[in-house]
Design an enzyme around this catalytic site. Sequence first.
Site, PDB file in Angstrom:
ATOM      1  N   LYS A 136       0.843  -1.206   0.000  1.00  0.00           N
ATOM      2  CA  LYS A 136       0.000   0.000   0.000  1.00  0.00           C
ATOM      3  C   LYS A 136       0.874   1.250   0.000  1.00  0.00           C
ATOM      4  CE  LYS A 136      -0.300  -0.547   4.990  1.00  0.00           C
ATOM      5  NZ  LYS A 136      -1.148  -0.963   6.105  1.00  0.00           N
ATOM      6  N   ARG A 174     -10.677   0.210  15.496  1.00  0.00           N
ATOM      7  CA  ARG A 174     -10.589   1.075  14.322  1.00  0.00           C
ATOM      8  C   ARG A 174     -11.465   0.505  13.214  1.00  0.00           C
ATOM      9  NH1 ARG A 174      -4.854   1.689  11.242  1.00  0.00           N
ATOM     10  NH2 ARG A 174      -5.393  -0.481  10.745  1.00  0.00           N
ATOM     11  N   TYR A 220      17.670  29.939   6.590  1.00  0.00           N
ATOM     12  CA  TYR A 220      16.476  30.741   6.907  1.00  0.00           C
ATOM     13  C   TYR A 220      16.341  30.917   8.417  1.00  0.00           C
ATOM     14  CZ  TYR A 220      14.708  30.157   2.136  1.00  0.00           C
ATOM     15  OH  TYR A 220      14.548  30.185   0.779  1.00  0.00           O
ATOM     16  N   MET A 255      13.417  23.987   0.979  1.00  0.00           N
ATOM     17  CA  MET A 255      12.652  23.135   0.061  1.00  0.00           C
ATOM     18  C   MET A 255      13.560  22.186  -0.727  1.00  0.00           C
ATOM     19  SD  MET A 255      10.050  24.197  -3.013  1.00  0.00           S
ATOM     20  CE  MET A 255       9.060  25.276  -1.988  1.00  0.00           C
TER      21      MET A 255
HETATM   22  C1  PLP Z   1      -0.405  -1.838   6.857  1.00  0.00           C
HETATM   23  C2  PLP Z   1      -0.967  -3.060   7.443  1.00  0.00           C
HETATM   24  C3  PLP Z   1      -0.128  -4.119   7.794  1.00  0.00           C
HETATM   25  C4  PLP Z   1       1.380  -4.019   7.763  1.00  0.00           C
HETATM   26  O1  PLP Z   1       1.840  -3.350   8.913  1.00  0.00           O
HETATM   27  P1  PLP Z   1       3.411  -3.213   9.168  1.00  0.00           P
HETATM   28  O2  PLP Z   1       3.515  -2.638  10.534  1.00  0.00           O
HETATM   29  O3  PLP Z   1       3.921  -2.288   8.132  1.00  0.00           O
HETATM   30  O4  PLP Z   1       3.960  -4.577   9.051  1.00  0.00           O
HETATM   31  C5  PLP Z   1      -0.712  -5.294   8.213  1.00  0.00           C
HETATM   32  N1  PLP Z   1      -2.060  -5.410   8.301  1.00  0.00           N
HETATM   33  C6  PLP Z   1      -2.892  -4.404   8.000  1.00  0.00           C
HETATM   34  C7  PLP Z   1      -4.345  -4.594   8.130  1.00  0.00           C
HETATM   35  C8  PLP Z   1      -2.376  -3.194   7.582  1.00  0.00           C
HETATM   36  O5  PLP Z   1      -3.197  -2.184   7.290  1.00  0.00           O
END
Ligand code: PLP
Length: 365
Positions: free
Chosen positions: A35, A130, A261, A309
């Site tokens: 992701k 969640r 800056y 930047m």
């Molecule tokens: C992102 C995610 C993971 C991976 O988590 P990490 O800490 O990066 O290993 C696993 N399960 C779900 C549901 C996630 O959203």
Amino acid sequence: MSRPTVAIINRQALRDNLALADSLAPASKSIPMVKANAYGHGALEVCKALQNAPAFGVACIEEAVALRSAGIEQPILLLEGTFSADEVAVAADHNFWLMVENEPQKQAILTSTAEKKVTVWLGIDTGMHRLGFQPEDIDQHYQQLRASDKVAETIVLASHFACADDLQSTATPEQIECFDRCVTTDDISADDNVQFSLANSAAILGWPESYRHWHRPGYMIYGNSPFSVAQNNADQLTPVMTFQSAIISLRQINTGESVGYTGNWTAQRSSTIATVTVGYGDGYPRQAPNGTPVLINGVRCPIVGRVSMDMITVDVSELSSVAIGDKAILWGTDLPVNEVADYCDTIGYELLTRMPSRVPRKYIN
Ligand SMILES: *Cc1c(COP(=O)(O)O)cnc(C)c1O
């Protein structure tokens, strides 16, 4: 001819880190989480580098469609399931696996007009609060899904840990216990086509009692530890990304002169200041305070003055030899992104994930 600022992605490290997950839990299968553009590493290239993975995990159907269109053939798990009912048919068509976390998502599947069945992962809220269904309702949701001709044969029951990165916390054993209670009802225990999934990176590395059929490693495959303390397994990971730039200017300043800056840093001695062509426009954190380390010629040198930047300024007075063109490593092997994140009051996950496309990714090995 090009700006020297680049994120070098080491594919061999990626494969080695995934192999570590597999070796810790040989009876489980690991689904690499890709992701958010594979935590900034480039989702398509990461999937290609991990071509033996059984599936991949993404946050939304757009991320999944992009990978499928680019030729990735494995199943792709949508970690938040669908956001609208019309996504079910697209998912069924493309062999995307759907997390089912709430009533509308479940109804969308049960009432789907898709011809193909869809593989369902039923999310249980074991304590993170969640996503996921209430533990006491799981058996009923499972039965509805099991009875549906829209749902593929294997159903995965899954949950996610809130505190697995804290090896002292009692939250993880409590979540595991809650999960086990949910999945030991008569119907679920009698079903040979039910599988389970709990572990993220921290659990794979630190909580063997969480091992089930499917694992969901993210941060660890990119070679970084989810823990803030040393941990035997995590210490074997190799950072995949080296965020690198170079010195484009060098100058000597006198005691009492300021840099950058707002002039928020003033030399306490005659100092050599190197300007490196990387800044917050490249995802280097603007919050990085004076003293944040940058690796130049193998030595940790402190940032002095504000992050701009497109540039940062570094005190290289300690270096015996330094020249325009010398490489500067912002994070990578020998300078973990976690260490930089600590200075900046954030976590390495954020620094990696928000790296903009302005920084070219260069794939090696
Ligand atoms: C992102 C995610 C993971 C991976 O988590 P990490 O800490 O990066 O290993 C696993 N399960 C779900 C549901 C996630 O959203």
